[in-house]
Design an enzyme around this catalytic site. Structure first.
Site, PDB file in Angstrom:
ATOM      1  N   ASP A 287       0.871  -1.177   0.000  1.00 32.42           N
ATOM      2  CA  ASP A 287       0.000   0.000   0.000  1.00 32.42           C
ATOM      3  C   ASP A 287       0.905   1.224   0.000  1.00 32.42           C
ATOM      4  O   ASP A 287       2.129   1.097   0.087  1.00 32.42           O
ATOM      5  CB  ASP A 287      -0.968  -0.045   1.185  1.00 32.42           C
ATOM      6  CG  ASP A 287      -0.248   0.143   2.504  1.00 32.42           C
ATOM      7  OD1 ASP A 287       0.979   0.329   2.503  1.00 32.42           O
ATOM      8  OD2 ASP A 287      -0.921   0.099   3.548  1.00 32.42           O
TER       9      ASP A 287
ATOM     10  N   ASP B 135      -8.420  -7.218   0.033  1.00 32.76           N
ATOM     11  CA  ASP B 135      -7.540  -7.487   1.164  1.00 32.76           C
ATOM     12  C   ASP B 135      -8.292  -7.093   2.415  1.00 32.76           C
ATOM     13  O   ASP B 135      -9.135  -6.195   2.371  1.00 32.76           O
ATOM     14  CB  ASP B 135      -6.246  -6.662   1.088  1.00 32.76           C
ATOM     15  CG  ASP B 135      -6.457  -5.248   1.598  1.00 32.76           C
ATOM     16  OD1 ASP B 135      -7.037  -4.433   0.857  1.00 32.76           O
ATOM     17  OD2 ASP B 135      -6.086  -4.961   2.743  1.00 32.76           O
TER      18      ASP B 135
ATOM     19  N   CYS C 134     -12.626 -29.493   5.531  1.00 29.46           N
ATOM     20  CA  CYS C 134     -11.690 -28.406   5.243  1.00 29.46           C
ATOM     21  C   CYS C 134     -10.283 -28.981   5.106  1.00 29.46           C
ATOM     22  O   CYS C 134      -9.874 -29.827   5.893  1.00 29.46           O
ATOM     23  CB  CYS C 134     -11.735 -27.354   6.358  1.00 29.46           C
ATOM     24  SG  CYS C 134     -10.467 -26.073   6.183  1.00 29.46           S
TER      25      CYS C 134
ATOM     26  N   CYS D 158      -7.382 -27.357   5.390  1.00 29.06           N
ATOM     27  CA  CYS D 158      -6.333 -26.507   5.976  1.00 29.06           C
ATOM     28  C   CYS D 158      -5.488 -27.292   6.977  1.00 29.06           C
ATOM     29  O   CYS D 158      -5.909 -28.343   7.454  1.00 29.06           O
ATOM     30  CB  CYS D 158      -6.951 -25.272   6.631  1.00 29.06           C
ATOM     31  SG  CYS D 158      -7.453 -25.529   8.344  1.00 29.06           S
TER      32      CYS D 158
ATOM     33  N   CYS E  61      -7.448 -28.118  10.297  1.00 31.92           N
ATOM     34  CA  CYS E  61      -8.550 -29.095  10.209  1.00 31.92           C
ATOM     35  C   CYS E  61      -8.083 -30.496   9.821  1.00 31.92           C
ATOM     36  O   CYS E  61      -8.731 -31.475  10.171  1.00 31.92           O
ATOM     37  CB  CYS E  61      -9.610 -28.612   9.229  1.00 31.92           C
ATOM     38  SG  CYS E  61     -10.452 -27.130   9.806  1.00 31.92           S
TER      39      CYS E  61
ATOM     40  N   HIS F  20      -6.551 -21.490   9.423  1.00 31.78           N
ATOM     41  CA  HIS F  20      -7.858 -21.948   8.933  1.00 31.78           C
ATOM     42  C   HIS F  20      -8.584 -20.795   8.234  1.00 31.78           C
ATOM     43  O   HIS F  20      -9.130 -20.970   7.139  1.00 31.78           O
ATOM     44  CB  HIS F  20      -8.726 -22.496  10.069  1.00 31.78           C
ATOM     45  CG  HIS F  20     -10.150 -22.681   9.652  1.00 31.78           C
ATOM     46  ND1 HIS F  20     -10.590 -23.807   8.999  1.00 31.78           N
ATOM     47  CD2 HIS F  20     -11.221 -21.844   9.720  1.00 31.78           C
ATOM     48  CE1 HIS F  20     -11.872 -23.660   8.697  1.00 31.78           C
ATOM     49  NE2 HIS F  20     -12.277 -22.478   9.125  1.00 31.78           N
TER      50      HIS F  20
END
Ligand SMILES: [Zn+2]
Length: 378
Positions: free
Chosen positions: A89, A271, A309, A311, A314, A340
């Site tokens: 940014d 974002d 899931c 991830c 998980c 997650h």
């Protein structure tokens, strides 16, 4: 270089080629404020959870460790060991939201560092020079983030100055990209549309900045206190005046529902700090709504945060274990929740892209929206 692969209504499925690889859009950029994702998440983790773009903050890195230090170490990619795209940014948002006592002048902004109080000056040229030192893939233009609410008169003056600053940003970026010592001479520049909730000011500004033929365009100054309906209305009214053949970025937004609504109105890039911030408080996103893992009902719950899931949290751990870690104040607990949540966001963007490609966008949006705004009943 942006290629519009498909459109469903106003929703865009695009592809953006950069010097650090191709970004498939719509995309969620994972926010690493000081070149680190809060919650103990490394760039190695980012690869594992499907991150396409990392976002870092110019102001924070300028204050600490200093962009000169990062330049001497070969730029942000080498510093944090991440070879995919990085967006920085401009520092504008932090200068206007974090820094103490500031004076806005035509040349830029005089302010005090929020770390040690030292005097700093940042204008369009300084912001571009810092971002060139960081050598990010995409640099954002230095703009004024007007207060919300602001009077119409203030907003018009502010937007006019932001346009003049944008012209200076472009000129400075072209100069920096032509220097032999520049780490990334192919650094791209996105302009930022402002105007608060005044649709006519937004539209006029969008038309003016579109003429500058930049690499992409962002909508700034939203999600600053206006209602979601107002934000959707502004996106809907402004996006048609930004070039369709360039990526559109909605800065700092938002919840899964906000993202679905904005994709539907033609936004490509997002974002937001929500997934990491919520994760650090034990709040996790699922397709049945948000869960608070600190809740007593998870004490003996052996299921993962969300069944199915993929991830790292998980695939291995139970709600009961993660709840225990959070209660015990163990860093691992918040790290697993952040992983997650970021995975959930990245996966949702992948599903969005697939739905757009397979002509199932309206059905997908409806179903996902009902899921993410629901209340878990187990
Ligand atoms: Zn998970």
């Amino acid at each position: 270089m942006y290629t519009l692969r498909k459109k469903c209504g106003n929703a865009k499925r695009g592809q953006f080629e950069t010097v650090h690889g191709t970004i498939q859009t719509p995309v969620f950029m994972n926010v690493g404020t000081v070149a680190a994702i809060k919650g103990g998440v490394s760039t190695q983790d980012l690869e594992e959870i499907g991150t396409q773009v990392e976002l870092s903050n110019t102001y924070h890195l300028h204050v600490r460790p200093g962009d000169e230090v990062i330049y001497q170490l070969g730029g942000l990619h080498k510093f944090m060991v991440w070879d995919k795209p990085i967006l920085t940014d401009s520092g504008g948002f932090q200068v206007f939201s974090l820094a103490g006592l500031r004076k806005i002048r035509e040349e830029g902004v005089h302010f005090h560092s929020h770390i040690d109080g030292r005097k700093i000056f940042m204008g369009p040229e300084e912001s571009m020079q810092i971002q060139s030192h960081l050598a990010s893939t995409i640099a954002m233009a230095f703009d004024e983030c007007p207060p919300h609410p602001a009077t119409r008169e203030y907003m018009q003056d502010s937007v006019d100055r932001t346009t003049r600053w944008l012209e200076r940003c472009k000129k400075e970026m072209d100069r920096l990209n032509s220097l032999p010592e520049t780490i990334n001479p192919k650094q791209m520049l996105f302009g930022i549309n402002q105007g608060g909730t005044f649709a006519d000011i937004r539209i006029e500004h969008a038309k003016r900045i579109s003429e500058l033929d930049l690499d992409g365009y962002a909508l700034g100054g939203l999600a600053v206190g206006e209602s979601h309906e107002e934000m959707y209305r502004i996106i809907e009214e402004t996006v048609p005046y930004l070039p369709e053949a360039k990526p559109t970025y909605l800065m700092g937004v938002g919840t899964p529902a906000n993202i679905l609504e904005a994709v539907d109105r033609g936004v490509d890039f997002f974002d937001c700090v929500y997934p990491s911030r919520n994760g650090r408080h034990g709040h996790v996103y699922t397709n049945q709504g948000k869960r608070n893992l600190l809740n007593a009902r998870y004490e003996l719950d052996e299921r993962p945060i969300e069944e199915g899931c993929g991830c790292p949290a998980c695939r291995r751990y139970s709600r009961a274990y993660i709840r225990h870690l959070l209660k015990a104040g163990e860093i691992l607990g918040l790290r697993l929740c952040v992983l997650h949540n970021l995975y959930f966001y990245n996966k949702m963007m992948e599903e969005i892209r697939e739905a757009l490609e397979a002509d199932r966008w309206p059905e997908y949006k409806k179903r996902k929206l009902a899921g993410v705004t629901g209340i878990p009943d187990d």
